[in-house]
Design an enzyme around this catalytic site. Sequence first.
Site, short mmCIF file in Angstrom:
data_model
loop_
_atom_site.label_atom_id
_atom_site.label_comp_id
_atom_site.label_asym_id
_atom_site.label_seq_id
_atom_site.Cartn_x
_atom_site.Cartn_y
_atom_site.Cartn_z
N HIS A 93 0.84 -1.20 0.00
CA HIS A 93 0.00 0.00 0.00
C HIS A 93 0.87 1.24 0.00
O HIS A 93 1.89 1.29 0.67
CB HIS A 93 -0.96 0.01 1.19
CG HIS A 93 -0.33 -0.20 2.53
ND1 HIS A 93 0.15 -1.41 2.95
CD2 HIS A 93 -0.10 0.67 3.55
CE1 HIS A 93 0.64 -1.29 4.17
NE2 HIS A 93 0.51 -0.03 4.56
N HIS A 95 0.97 5.20 0.77
CA HIS A 95 0.31 6.30 1.47
C HIS A 95 0.46 7.57 0.64
O HIS A 95 1.57 7.90 0.23
CB HIS A 95 0.98 6.57 2.83
CG HIS A 95 0.81 5.49 3.83
ND1 HIS A 95 -0.17 5.53 4.81
CD2 HIS A 95 1.50 4.34 4.05
CE1 HIS A 95 -0.06 4.45 5.57
NE2 HIS A 95 0.94 3.71 5.14
#
Length: 131
Positions: A93, A95
């Site tokens: 992931h 950010h």
Amino acid sequence: ENCIFCKIIKKEISAEIVYEDDEILAFLDIKPVHPGHTLVIPKEHHKMMGETPDNLISSIFVKCKKIMKAIKKATEADYVAVSVIGVEVPHLHIHLIPRYYRDGMANLWPTKKYKNNEAKGVAEKIKSFLN
Ligand code: ZN
């Protein structure tokens, strides 16, 4: 699979989705640094960036560029910080964090200082693995 992000992809867990296509999902982090803090994930489960196929990495980051521009406009942020940390949830992931010059958060993490010739040694070691 007990991956929380895969459950968000399957819509088994709800999230505030800001963008979705065949390849990626972007949604608001539930614990934002600032409102608009977004997580971008591939729909394919890959634990870490280093394990993710090159073409997918390329595509994700091109899409991150588009999403970060929208975040910057929507939040009136001064810039959007991009961070891949990868320890909280074992599903790659990225950010995208809206930041403000005066938000009092010069660094997202504590920093150290290199001793004497330590930096040269560390750089040499990294370079040796890039050959
Ligand atoms: Zn997953």
